[in-house]
Each structure stands twice: as C-alpha cells, then as structure tokens.
Design a protein around this motif. Structure first.
Motif, mmCIF file in Angstrom:
data_model
loop_
_atom_site.group_PDB
_atom_site.id
_atom_site.type_symbol
_atom_site.label_atom_id
_atom_site.label_comp_id
_atom_site.label_asym_id
_atom_site.label_seq_id
_atom_site.Cartn_x
_atom_site.Cartn_y
_atom_site.Cartn_z
ATOM 1 N N SER A 279 0.824 -1.301 0.052
ATOM 2 C CA SER A 279 0.021 0.088 0.002
ATOM 3 C C SER A 279 0.879 1.085 0.054
ATOM 4 O O SER A 279 2.134 1.270 0.545
ATOM 5 N N THR A 280 0.376 2.308 -0.539
ATOM 6 C CA THR A 280 1.020 3.796 -0.545
ATOM 7 C C THR A 280 1.096 4.384 0.994
ATOM 8 O O THR A 280 0.244 3.942 1.483
ATOM 9 N N MET A 281 2.233 4.541 1.302
ATOM 10 C CA MET A 281 2.519 5.028 2.705
ATOM 11 C C MET A 281 3.027 6.651 2.683
ATOM 12 O O MET A 281 3.653 7.051 1.710
ATOM 13 N N ARG A 282 2.605 7.305 3.635
ATOM 14 C CA ARG A 282 3.062 8.487 3.781
ATOM 15 C C ARG A 282 2.970 9.247 5.307
ATOM 16 O O ARG A 282 2.743 8.109 6.133
ATOM 17 N N THR A 283 3.904 10.243 5.668
ATOM 18 C CA THR A 283 3.796 10.792 6.931
ATOM 19 C C THR A 283 2.371 11.441 7.263
ATOM 20 O O THR A 283 1.998 11.942 6.352
ATOM 21 N N GLU A 284 2.557 11.663 8.615
ATOM 22 C CA GLU A 284 1.526 12.391 9.134
ATOM 23 C C GLU A 284 1.626 13.776 8.797
ATOM 24 O O GLU A 284 2.805 14.588 8.748
ATOM 25 N N THR A 285 0.592 14.406 8.574
ATOM 26 C CA THR A 285 0.775 16.287 8.709
ATOM 27 C C THR A 285 0.719 16.496 10.089
ATOM 28 O O THR A 285 -0.126 17.085 10.854
ATOM 29 N N ASP A 286 1.869 16.736 10.455
ATOM 30 C CA ASP A 286 2.169 17.294 12.125
ATOM 31 C C ASP A 286 3.657 17.853 11.997
ATOM 32 O O ASP A 286 4.402 17.086 11.552
ATOM 33 N N HIS A 287 3.789 18.847 12.325
ATOM 34 C CA HIS A 287 4.986 19.642 12.580
ATOM 35 C C HIS A 287 5.787 18.779 13.549
ATOM 36 O O HIS A 287 7.081 19.168 13.259
ATOM 37 N N LYS A 288 5.532 18.067 14.311
ATOM 38 C CA LYS A 288 6.451 17.167 15.107
ATOM 39 C C LYS A 288 7.095 16.178 14.130
ATOM 40 O O LYS A 288 8.386 15.772 14.366
ATOM 41 N N ILE A 289 6.419 15.922 13.218
ATOM 42 C CA ILE A 289 6.919 14.883 12.206
ATOM 43 C C ILE A 289 7.885 15.542 11.133
ATOM 44 O O ILE A 289 9.136 15.060 11.193
ATOM 45 N N LEU A 290 7.491 16.590 10.538
ATOM 46 C CA LEU A 290 8.297 17.133 9.647
ATOM 47 C C LEU A 290 7.812 18.694 9.437
ATOM 48 O O LEU A 290 6.318 18.958 9.249
ATOM 49 N N HIS A 291 8.481 19.647 9.661
ATOM 50 C CA HIS A 291 8.269 21.151 9.771
ATOM 51 C C HIS A 291 9.045 21.871 8.677
ATOM 52 O O HIS A 291 10.189 22.200 8.887
ATOM 53 N N ASP A 292 8.438 22.001 7.769
ATOM 54 C CA ASP A 292 8.906 22.583 6.532
ATOM 55 C C ASP A 292 10.216 22.181 6.132
ATOM 56 O O ASP A 292 11.324 22.783 6.014
ATOM 57 N N PRO A 293 10.483 21.029 5.821
ATOM 58 C CA PRO A 293 11.688 20.046 5.466
ATOM 59 C C PRO A 293 12.065 20.594 4.226
ATOM 60 O O PRO A 293 11.331 20.898 3.140
ATOM 61 N N LYS A 294 13.381 20.456 3.936
ATOM 62 C CA LYS A 294 14.017 20.411 2.615
ATOM 63 C C LYS A 294 15.140 19.129 2.518
ATOM 64 O O LYS A 294 15.981 19.055 3.223
ATOM 65 N N PHE A 295 14.339 18.194 1.671
ATOM 66 C CA PHE A 295 14.940 17.038 1.368
ATOM 67 C C PHE A 295 16.063 17.164 0.580
ATOM 68 O O PHE A 295 16.414 17.907 -0.688
ATOM 69 N N VAL A 296 17.359 16.302 0.970
ATOM 70 C CA VAL A 296 18.426 16.541 0.377
ATOM 71 C C VAL A 296 19.129 15.145 -0.299
ATOM 72 O O VAL A 296 19.328 14.871 -1.627
ATOM 73 N N VAL B 71 -4.306 2.515 14.524
ATOM 74 C CA VAL B 71 -3.595 4.013 14.540
ATOM 75 C C VAL B 71 -2.654 3.896 13.377
ATOM 76 O O VAL B 71 -2.103 2.953 13.104
ATOM 77 N N LEU B 72 -2.514 5.318 12.725
ATOM 78 C CA LEU B 72 -1.528 5.404 11.573
ATOM 79 C C LEU B 72 -1.780 4.334 10.546
ATOM 80 O O LEU B 72 -1.016 3.854 10.023
ATOM 81 N N VAL B 73 -2.900 4.449 10.089
ATOM 82 C CA VAL B 73 -3.373 3.797 9.014
ATOM 83 C C VAL B 73 -2.829 4.142 7.701
ATOM 84 O O VAL B 73 -3.058 5.314 7.453
ATOM 85 N N ASN B 74 -2.061 3.404 6.880
ATOM 86 C CA ASN B 74 -1.305 3.966 5.780
ATOM 87 C C ASN B 74 -0.386 5.023 6.012
ATOM 88 O O ASN B 74 -0.050 5.866 5.111
ATOM 89 N N LYS B 75 -0.061 4.998 7.328
ATOM 90 C CA LYS B 75 0.886 6.122 7.578
ATOM 91 C C LYS B 75 2.124 5.309 8.163
ATOM 92 O O LYS B 75 2.045 4.240 8.686
ATOM 93 N N TRP B 76 3.401 6.039 8.160
ATOM 94 C CA TRP B 76 4.516 5.512 8.781
ATOM 95 C C TRP B 76 4.332 5.303 10.332
ATOM 96 O O TRP B 76 4.155 6.223 10.761
ATOM 97 N N SER B 77 4.748 4.166 10.526
ATOM 98 C CA SER B 77 4.664 3.583 12.238
ATOM 99 C C SER B 77 6.045 3.676 12.678
ATOM 100 O O SER B 77 6.162 3.110 13.894
ATOM 101 N N THR B 78 6.977 3.550 11.870
ATOM 102 C CA THR B 78 8.420 3.405 12.355
ATOM 103 C C THR B 78 9.257 4.669 11.940
ATOM 104 O O THR B 78 10.488 4.510 12.045
ATOM 105 N N PHE B 79 8.444 5.773 11.708
ATOM 106 C CA PHE B 79 9.521 7.059 11.422
ATOM 107 C C PHE B 79 10.025 7.525 12.636
ATOM 108 O O PHE B 79 9.201 7.721 13.580
ATOM 109 N N ILE B 80 11.374 7.678 12.696
ATOM 110 C CA ILE B 80 12.103 8.442 13.827
ATOM 111 C C ILE B 80 13.100 9.125 12.893
ATOM 112 O O ILE B 80 13.640 8.888 12.057
#
Length: 782
Positions: A204-221, A272-281
């Motif tokens: 299934s397609t996965m994505r992060t939650e929309t939450d500033h604690k997870i990602l806050h205006d990131p610039k991916f390198v 909880v975290l359906v189709n959302k990353w559950s292992t992101f740290i």
C-alpha cells in the motif's frame, strides 16, 4: 551572548585557516586548459539548451542518462560528445496552458522538467517530470547491456504525484528499491504538503502524518536504503533533510539538519496510523567547530550528502556539506559520519517534552515493546511475541511513535569536528563526491566538491598523527564551465575514473586526474601530493597499487621531494627562463615571476660579481604575488635578478632577469625627437647597430628593420607609462616583435611618415618656433 561568542570563535578559526597556503589550490586549471589537455568534454544537448534537471549514471550499461526541459538524453560513456539519443517529452496536451492560466511562468515553470531517472528493471528506467505542474511518469526502454536503445511510448504515461514535486525549483530526494519508490518531497500544487512517500510496488502507498512534530517545513537532500544486517526485513531507508526545529526552545525559526529513517517493510497500523509510517524516527546531525567552554559554532544548513560505499554495505561513510549564511559571513564545512554513530543515536533515549512550558529532555519512562522505530523481523520476534507486520504492533507502540519522533542524542561527526572548513570564499559549495584511493603510504579519501561558479575543488584531508586535527590540502581547482554557472549535479565513476558535472549549461565529463600536468620532474610530482600520481622513474604517472614496478616515489603526507627524489638531478626541472627587462630611471618597473603552485613562496635574489644576495624589501622595492615591483627605479638597481620558489622546504629557480636601466639623459634625447626634425645619432639610423643593441628584443633580423614598421616614439611613451607598468616587457614583445601586428600596422606607418613630412615642411617655414616638450612621461606608482 552565546551567538556572539560562537561567531568570534568562527572568525578566529577562519583567520587561521585563511593564513594557510594549503587552502589555496596547488594547481588551477582553466576551462581552456581542461579542453586542450583532453581532460574535459562537454555535452550541451542537441539544441544547445539542456536545462539539466536530472542525471543517472549507469555504470552497468556504460551510459549516462540526462533529463532536462521537455527532453531526455542517453549518452555512451567515454568521450561525452560521442553518440547520443534523444527523447522529446513535453507536457500532456492542455497542461501547459492550464499552468499558464494559474499564473506560473511559461518558460521556467510551465514545461516538463524531468526530475527523476531511476533504474526500474534490467531493460527499463523510470522517468518522472513536473509536467507543467501536473507531475507525470513513464517507463523508458533502454535495452540490455551492450545495446544503445532509448525509446518511450508517449501514450503510456502515469500520474506522477507523490513521485516528484509540482514545482521544478522545489528540492526532493528519492531512492528506488525492490520495485518501490521512496520519496521525500512537497506533494501538492502549492508546495505546502511536505511528506515522505512510498509508492509503486505491491504494498500500500505510505506517507507521513501532517504534523509539525514529524516534519516542519523540510528541505530533502538525499535518500538511501542502508541495510542493518543480513535480514532483508530489517532494511531501512534513511532520509537526510533540514527543517525548522521544534526542539530549539524559543528560537522556532532555527534550522536543524536531520537524519530520519523508516522501515522499508512498514505498512502502517491497523487502527492507529493507518497507511501512515509507524516506524519513522529522526535525529539531529551536528556539524560544528569546537570552541572553548563547550561553545560550538554550528553549520546547520545541509547542502549535499554522499555515501562512500565500502566492502561492508551496512557501514558506508557519509560525507555531508553544510553551510551557515548570514549578512556578516558565509561559511561551509564538510563533516563525515559513521553509521555506527547514527544507529547509536536511534537506539538511545527519545526526546520528550511534558508540555508547552517545559524544556526538552530525555524520556526516562517505560518504552513499549517492540521499541518504536524497529522493523518487524526475525530479530524483533520473540517466542510468544511474534509480529508479522507493523499492523500487528500494539496501539501503544504506534501512539508512542506518533508522539516521540525525535531522538534525544544528536549524531556527531567522526573526530567530532569537520574535515574541511571554508568561509568568506567567493563561491558556495554545492555537491560532493568522494573516491577512496590506495597510495604508497596508506589510504586517502579524495573529495571532489562543486561550486556555484562552475568550478570543482579536489581536496584531501590529512590526519596529523594521533591528534584530532586534520590538515586540508587543496590539490586542484578545475574551472569546468566557460562562464560562471551553478553546478547542480556531481557524479563519480570509479570504473571510468571520471566526474560527470551537471549545470544549466550542460554536462561535462572530467577525468579525475592527469598526472603529467604536474610537471616533468620527480620533485614536481612529489610536491603535488596527489594520491592518484607517483614518480615512476621517468615521468609523473598514475599510481597503481600492487604494481611490479619498484621505482615509485610518492609522499602524500609530507610532500618532501628532498627525501623522495634524493637521487634525482633537480637541475632537470624545466629550463630556467632568462629574459631582459628595460626600465626607466626615476620611474616604476615590474619584474614578473609567478610560481606554478600558489602554495609556494617566492624569494628574490640579486647577483653582482658572482655573489647572490637576497633582495632587501622596503617601501621602494616591494614583493607581490605577481613579481617584484620597483616603485622608483634607480640606476644602481641594474643587474641580474633571480626568482626562486620555496615549497615544503624545496627550492628551485624559476627565472633569471637582467634589468637594464634607461638613464634620464637617454630618455631626454628620445623625447626631444617628438617635434624635432633632427634625430640623434643613436636613433636617426634605425638600421644601425646602436639602435639594434638598444631594442628590447632580438628579432631584428627576422622581422627586418623594426623601426620602419612602428611608431617608435608612441611605443616608448606607452612602455614607460604607469598604466602599462606591470607588463613593460610583455608590451614590448607584443608591439615590437610580433609579425601579425607588424602587418596590421603597415598602412599606419606610411600615414605616419606622410604626417612627419608635412610637419617638417611646416616647421621649415617657421624656424623660430620653440620646440615643445611632452607633458607626460608616465607617472610613478605612489
């Protein structure tokens, strides 16, 4: 106060760095020199405007794939101007017009900028482009190894949302593994939805939650899959990015660099975290210059990441470029990280904050099992507690992962400091690639670092014994592109021993080394300190480990030619240049001498009566980077001047200059001819021996009577004028001894003679007219 102290530390560090000649490239090669020595070749597309936006180097197929504005190319590795194939890939019908109607720029935004080129299988590539703010993807048939085919079915186009950004200027990072694409990007039209996506494949397609604690205006390198062990279920994808730090106290706009990871087999939770990353740290990556009292100067903005793969695929070395930019100064640093340190941070305590008014600290409560951030695998499973997937994780684990994505301990670089620091340089560091090379005295990592002015730096960092200090040695600075342009991609082929340097102007193939460029003698080869090169007994050539040739001289750590080339005749260096320079008494004169290496120091000697003495410098006689300047030339300055360079204790003579001083009465006699029909005996007959002996070059016999083809008085005046001071001899050679210019001015000479004759007749009618003296004899340098 903390920022002021940190800034002071950095300035002190930069002052010490800038004083070292090692930070200056030992060899600078221009665009023309790279082309003339066959070290570089450039591909600019079939229409001259590539607008490069994606590069994939395929060493298995020996091909380079390029993506640009509405176009893709396939090039065979080798000479980059060799056979190439093109695919025209514009946006879908109507998408360009829709993009313009939405207020986007027609030329720079409303086109299909190819942003992603990844291998899909043995015969196809996955290509994705912005599609005029309507992302789209397609599969490119590239054939099998040994074939050069490059085709695409324009009807077989898929939606590319979540694979590349809508905006061609937005950064993103991706990696393709096991038929699945992992991407960090902004996934919406407005560029606000910053997510980490997994798409394609059977899961299934996965994505992060929309939450500033997870990602806050990131610039991916960068994004890379790095295995932890032999269990493929334990594979993790690591993302490197910067973001606004929520753990920075009151400084909410502070930028921190992060390394985040997800399990490749993560399929989210059941409730909880359906189709959302559950292992992101995630954890903070620190790159800082240590200062007194524990106060460090931090480089927070991540620019680029390069994984230096080793024999152990689980433990690559991670090179990263950081920047810190303010209105006061601009600084850059390169830090190196070990995977063991990154894993240790992820295995450490989680960051925790009790509430809005509390400080961040290490979480000291009970952590649920299985530990948040681990993958469901054989290592995780225990008897009676087996987890087939993340859907089997307890809700307590998923809730904890959602509320505690950040680790408490940061990741510090190896040796806890950068291997390279640059500040207040006239360029920005952009990309980095690294080659690990075996040399005679050990193993070295050679860094190739690109800039925003079209150049590439070739640098090594040497460790000083058992100390933590490193010595930065810049071997070469290569001006890859003709005009300053920002380098947007940098790839290295160890197999081909070449760099592939991308910019809006095109892509260049640059050889990693060309040892003969360093010189024709053992001492010059040794002074280069290039791990690629060694003296083989007759020339400076490529160093090959385990070679049967015993006669190899190389000293990377010290670059001492006196020890390495003791049995060599140092007089066999390139022949000493000898020339004559003429200067005017009471005026200024310049003796040019530039060492081949900017890292060398120049010493001037004067020779009189077989005795050599070092030239005494003062306000009148000054040594510059370009040579020796006499601000006020005296008659006693005439003599022989010897220019020597000194580098790592090795001294060699570069040039020997005979300085002739034209005395004041001789110049007065010359000047008196400006409107005087009677020339002196010395210059009246320009074919005579006296005139030839005075001339500043010995080409009289070759060119014929030079005086008959030059406006001699004007030449003299310009020669001694202040505007031509640094190039007196060069000017004379160009104006008086150049066959091409002699022909060019042939017609002017005849006009000059006619003017002289008219002036003579006019003066004969007014013999009482006073002769005027010239108003300008050339000024002195004050």
């Amino acid at each position: 106060m903390r920022g002021f102290v940190s800034f002071s530390i950095l300035l002190a560090l930069l002052a010490s760095c800038s004083s070292s000649k090692l930070n200056v490239p030992r060899l600078r090669l221009s665009y023309k020199e790279l082309l003339s020595t066959n070290r570089s070749s450039i591909f600019s597309g079939h229409h001259g405007q590539l607008s490069l936006s994606a590069v994939y180097l395929d060493e298995y197929r020996d091909r380079l794939f390029l993506g640009g504005k509405d176009v893709m190319y396939s090039l065979l590795l080798g000479p980059i101007r060799s056979e190439s194939k093109e695919i025209y890939w514009p946006p879908l019908p109507g998408d360009r017009e829709d993009c313009i109607q939405r207020g986007k720029e027609p030329q720079t935004e409303c086109a299909n900028f190819v942003r992603l080129l990844q291998p899909y299988n043995r015969t196809h590539l996955l290509a994705c482009g912005t599609g005029a703010f309507h992302p789209m993807c397609s599969f490119i048939y590239v054939g099998h190894r040994g074939e050069h085919v490059f085709t695409m079915d324009p009807k077989n186009v898929e939606n590319g949302r979540g694979k590349v950004p809508h905006d061609p200027s937005h950064p993103f990072a991706s990696t393709f593994s096991g038929g699945e694409l992992f991407t960090g990007l902004t996934a919406d039209f407005l560029g606000r939805d910053s997510v980490i996506f997994r798409s394609m494949g059977g899961r299934s397609t996965m994505r992060t939650e929309t939450d500033h604690k997870i990602l806050h205006d990131p610039k991916f390198v960068a994004a890379h899959l790095i295995p932890d062990n032999d269990d493929r279920d334990n594979d993790k994808v690591y993302f490197f990015f910067t973001e606004k730090a929520t753990d920075a106290g009151d400084r909410e706009e502070t930028i921190h660099t992060r390394v985040g990871r997800v399990c490749a087999n993560d399929i989210g939770g059941q409730r909880v975290l359906v189709n959302k990353w559950s292992t992101f740290i995630k954890a903070r990556l620190v790159c800082s210059v240590p200062g007194p009292h524990g106060i460090d100067t931090h480089f927070n903005q991540l620019e680029d990441v390069f994984l230096l793969r080793t024999k152990d695929e689980r433990n690559p070395d991670i090179y990263a470029i950081f920047s810190t930019i303010s209105n006061v100064f601009q600084g850059f640093a390169v830090c190196v990280y070990r995977m063991a340190d990154i894993r240790e941070a992820f295995n450490g305590p989680f960051a925790h904050k009790e509430g809005p008014d509390y400080q961040w600290g290490a979480y000291d409560g009970r952590v649920p099992y299985p530990r948040p951030g681990v993958c469901p695998s054989k290592i995780t499973n225990q008897p009676g507690r087996e987890f087939g997937s993340t859907k089997d994780f307890p809700d307590s684990v998923l809730q904890f992962a959602r509320s505690h994505p950040l680790m408490w301990r940061p990741v510090h670089p190896a040796l806890r400091q950068p291997v390279l620091v640059k500040a207040n340089v006239p360029y920005k560091l952009k990309q980095i690639v690294v080659d690990r090379v075996e040399a005679e005295d050990g193993q070295y990592d050679i860094m190739f670092i690109s800039t925003d002015i079209g150049s590439v730096l070739k640098v090594i960092a040497l460790h000083s014994g058992n100390t933590l200090e490193t010595e930065e040695v810049t071997l070469e600075e290569l001006q890859v592109f003709k005009v300053p342009t920002s380098i947007t991609s940098l790839d290295i082929s160890v197999k081909r021993q070449a760099l592939y340097v991308g910019s809006p102007a095109g892509v260049a193939q640059v050889k990693l080394h060309r040892c003969e460029t360093y010189g024709k003698a053992c001492a010059e080869c040794c002074l280069a300190r290039d791990p690629y090169c060694a003296w083989d007994g007759s020339s400076c050539a490529r160093y090959v480990p385990n070679s049967k040739r015993r006669y190899r001289r190389q000293d990377i750590r010290h670059g001492n030619p006196v020890l390495q080339c003791l049995d060599q005749n140092f007089s066999d260096l390139e022949e000493i240049e000898e020339r004559v320079v003429y200067g005017a008494e009471n005026n200024s004169t310049f003796l040019e001498c530039v060492p081949r290496s900017p890292q060398a120091a120049v010493i001037w000697f004067t020779q009189r009566d077989e005795r050599k003495e070092e030239v005494k410098l003062d306000d009148r006689v000054m040594s510059t980077d370009q040579g020796l300047l006499f601000r006020h030339l005296l008659n006693q300055d005439a003599g022989i001047y010897i220019c020597r360079s000194r580098e790592y204790g090795f001294t060699q003579t570069l040039t020997r200059i005979t300085l002739e001083v034209l005395q004041g009465d001789t110049l007065d006699e010359l000047v008196g001819q400006r409107e005087n029909p009677g020339l002196s005996d010395l210059f009246k007959d320009r074919s005579g021996a006296a005139y030839r002996s005075w001339m500043p070059c010995n080409s009289f016999g070759r060119l014929g009577p030079i005086g008959q083809s030059r406006m001699w008085f004007k030449d003299i005046m310009q020669m001694i004028g202040p505007s031509n001071l640094p190039h007196v001899e060069e000017y004379c050679e160009r104006m008086w001894c150049n066959e091409k210019l002699r022909r060019k001015h042939k017609g002017m000479v005849e006009k000059y003679r006619q003017a002289q004759e008219s002036a003579r007749k006019a003066r004969s009618k007014s013999s009482g007219e006073r002769n005027r003296t010239p108003r300008d004899l050339g000024g002195r340098v004050q």
